[in-house]
Design an enzyme around this catalytic site. Sequence first.
Site, PDB file in Angstrom:
ATOM      1  N   ARG A 193      10.843  -8.912  50.757  1.00 48.85           N
ATOM      2  CA  ARG A 193      11.264  -8.900  49.360  1.00 48.85           C
ATOM      3  C   ARG A 193      10.578 -10.034  48.617  1.00 48.85           C
ATOM      4  O   ARG A 193      10.615 -11.185  49.040  1.00 48.85           O
ATOM      5  CB  ARG A 193      12.788  -9.040  49.267  1.00 48.85           C
ATOM      6  CG  ARG A 193      13.290  -9.113  47.834  1.00 48.85           C
ATOM      7  CD  ARG A 193      14.816  -9.089  47.784  1.00 48.85           C
ATOM      8  NE  ARG A 193      15.262  -9.337  46.419  1.00 48.85           N
ATOM      9  CZ  ARG A 193      15.907 -10.430  46.036  1.00 48.85           C
ATOM     10  NH1 ARG A 193      16.192 -11.386  46.906  1.00 48.85           N
ATOM     11  NH2 ARG A 193      16.274 -10.581  44.774  1.00 48.85           N
ATOM     12  N   HIS A 238      13.162 -12.161  38.445  1.00 46.14           N
ATOM     13  CA  HIS A 238      13.867 -13.240  39.133  1.00 46.14           C
ATOM     14  C   HIS A 238      13.815 -14.489  38.250  1.00 46.14           C
ATOM     15  O   HIS A 238      13.298 -15.530  38.643  1.00 46.14           O
ATOM     16  CB  HIS A 238      13.244 -13.492  40.513  1.00 46.14           C
ATOM     17  CG  HIS A 238      14.139 -14.249  41.443  1.00 46.14           C
ATOM     18  ND1 HIS A 238      14.303 -13.910  42.773  1.00 46.14           N
ATOM     19  CD2 HIS A 238      14.912 -15.335  41.238  1.00 46.14           C
ATOM     20  CE1 HIS A 238      15.142 -14.760  43.344  1.00 46.14           C
ATOM     21  NE2 HIS A 238      15.520 -15.642  42.436  1.00 46.14           N
ATOM     22  N   GLU A 282      20.307 -11.364  40.611  1.00 45.27           N
ATOM     23  CA  GLU A 282      21.407 -12.225  40.167  1.00 45.27           C
ATOM     24  C   GLU A 282      21.492 -12.323  38.645  1.00 45.27           C
ATOM     25  O   GLU A 282      21.258 -13.384  38.042  1.00 45.27           O
ATOM     26  CB  GLU A 282      21.280 -13.609  40.810  1.00 45.27           C
ATOM     27  CG  GLU A 282      21.394 -13.548  42.330  1.00 45.27           C
ATOM     28  CD  GLU A 282      21.412 -14.914  42.998  1.00 45.27           C
ATOM     29  OE1 GLU A 282      21.245 -15.930  42.290  1.00 45.27           O
ATOM     30  OE2 GLU A 282      21.587 -14.969  44.228  1.00 45.27           O
ATOM     31  N   ASN A 317      23.478 -10.418  47.334  1.00 39.17           N
ATOM     32  CA  ASN A 317      23.129 -11.797  47.669  1.00 39.17           C
ATOM     33  C   ASN A 317      24.421 -12.548  47.954  1.00 39.17           C
ATOM     34  O   ASN A 317      25.245 -12.731  47.053  1.00 39.17           O
ATOM     35  CB  ASN A 317      22.409 -12.482  46.493  1.00 39.17           C
ATOM     36  CG  ASN A 317      21.059 -11.866  46.186  1.00 39.17           C
ATOM     37  OD1 ASN A 317      20.638 -10.913  46.832  1.00 39.17           O
ATOM     38  ND2 ASN A 317      20.372 -12.409  45.213  1.00 39.17           N
ATOM     39  N   TYR A 326      26.225 -15.995  49.904  1.00 38.99           N
ATOM     40  CA  TYR A 326      26.065 -17.290  50.564  1.00 38.99           C
ATOM     41  C   TYR A 326      27.383 -17.880  51.041  1.00 38.99           C
ATOM     42  O   TYR A 326      27.453 -18.431  52.130  1.00 38.99           O
ATOM     43  CB  TYR A 326      25.371 -18.283  49.614  1.00 38.99           C
ATOM     44  CG  TYR A 326      23.929 -17.931  49.384  1.00 38.99           C
ATOM     45  CD1 TYR A 326      22.948 -18.316  50.293  1.00 38.99           C
ATOM     46  CD2 TYR A 326      23.539 -17.182  48.281  1.00 38.99           C
ATOM     47  CE1 TYR A 326      21.621 -17.971  50.106  1.00 38.99           C
ATOM     48  CE2 TYR A 326      22.213 -16.830  48.085  1.00 38.99           C
ATOM     49  CZ  TYR A 326      21.262 -17.226  49.000  1.00 38.99           C
ATOM     50  OH  TYR A 326      19.948 -16.879  48.821  1.00 38.99           O
ATOM     51  N   GLU A 358      19.823 -11.226  50.002  1.00 37.31           N
ATOM     52  CA  GLU A 358      19.750 -12.667  50.270  1.00 37.31           C
ATOM     53  C   GLU A 358      20.958 -13.088  51.099  1.00 37.31           C
ATOM     54  O   GLU A 358      22.088 -12.706  50.793  1.00 37.31           O
ATOM     55  CB  GLU A 358      19.733 -13.510  48.983  1.00 37.31           C
ATOM     56  CG  GLU A 358      18.468 -13.407  48.170  1.00 37.31           C
ATOM     57  CD  GLU A 358      18.470 -14.342  46.963  1.00 37.31           C
ATOM     58  OE1 GLU A 358      19.193 -15.379  46.986  1.00 37.31           O
ATOM     59  OE2 GLU A 358      17.753 -14.048  45.989  1.00 37.31           O
TER      60      GLU A 358
END
Length: 429
Positions: free
Chosen positions: A52, A96, A141, A273, A275, A334
């Site tokens: 990606r 992005h 995002e 994504n 985290y 991600e």
Amino acid sequence: DADGKGPSIWDTFCRQPGRVFGGDRGDQACDSYHRYSEDVGLLKELGAQVYRFSVSWPRVLPLGRGQVNRPGLDYYHRLVDALLAEGISPMCTLYHWDLPQALQDQGGWENRKTIEAFVEFAELLFREFSGKIDLWITFNEPFCASFVGNYQGVHAPGKTNLTAAVACAHHLLVAHGRAVTRFRELVSQGLTLGTIGIAPNVTWADPYTESEADKEACLRNIQWSWDWFLDPICFGSYPEPLEGWFAGRGIRPPLVAGDSAAIQQPLDFVGVNYYCASVNRHEVSPAGGLMESAPVDMGWEKSDIGWPLTPEGFTRSLVRIRQKYGPLPIYITENGLCLNDFEDHRRIVYLDQHLRALARALAQGVPVKGYMAWSLLDNFEWAEGYSKRFGLVYVDFATGERRPKPSYFWYRDQIKALRGERKATGGNR
């Protein structure tokens, strides 16, 4: 920053004192622009099946629209061709966060004209890479591109205006929908483009107590980052109660006739994504922020960027997407750990725990189609500059030298083992 690339809002932001840690700039970064062949070699040795990457809008269209910068576009052809030659599928993210500064000078995402500029940019790439790229993402995002950059002021363009941020978020969604519509039209005309989706950042929040105030604070926290973007796409409307929360503060998305229909275009997949997660409580204070939802320090281990290590939130987030949005295919676009040590045993533990959390989601019927670790390389981490490292591969930013970390070899072995299992069982796990 080479070969006719125009300035982006991040080029401008980096040159404003105090905006980026240490005054760092992204002009050179990890220099994959010149070292892409080396990076494709690292991907090949890793055993990666997909890579990606994003296209820098001002590298291709220096003024945001109009004259094409052919050297910039040719770079992406070289990268994509190198990936395909090694049997690696390119996944292209159109946006992005690096909006051309020329468009920001005209109002950026607050200006509806930026929607049309984005669709023109998207169509240029669709036509250029028809038959080469089968996986497309419109926006990475969108929460960060709108709220972090235009309300919290932490990212470019560095504004602190909630009305502006809500307008930006809405225009991003309209741009997404219109780009998807154009994608479908071009496919019907004979272009080979594959599939298209969007990649929100997903977080999870559990209430500190069973009080309704704490539960509502956590829901607002979740809705702000992903429901605010997925609900209009999947259901045609913004989520309640968050829409009412904004309205109570005199702020509404700037809808015009046809916007909801433009946004509500079927997705081929959603990128996730993820985290970390948190435990939050209702708190009317700077710590609680706009959503009055303040994280409580539970004493959990944290990454070097200060995010808690919470793999269970990964499973819960994926299960919630399945429950709320149906059997929409998911790619993990991600997932990774910020760790500045080269001997990165904690990154191995993080990846192992999160792959296990992913397996738990799969066991509950979540249709995950692929997983991508963030990231192959240490790179320019936005407002953190070069102070934070997420890469499986260490980058010396002074020389550009790449050096695989222990996590790289661990991850390579996981891929080998999984491929061996598939071959032995004939399965498609």
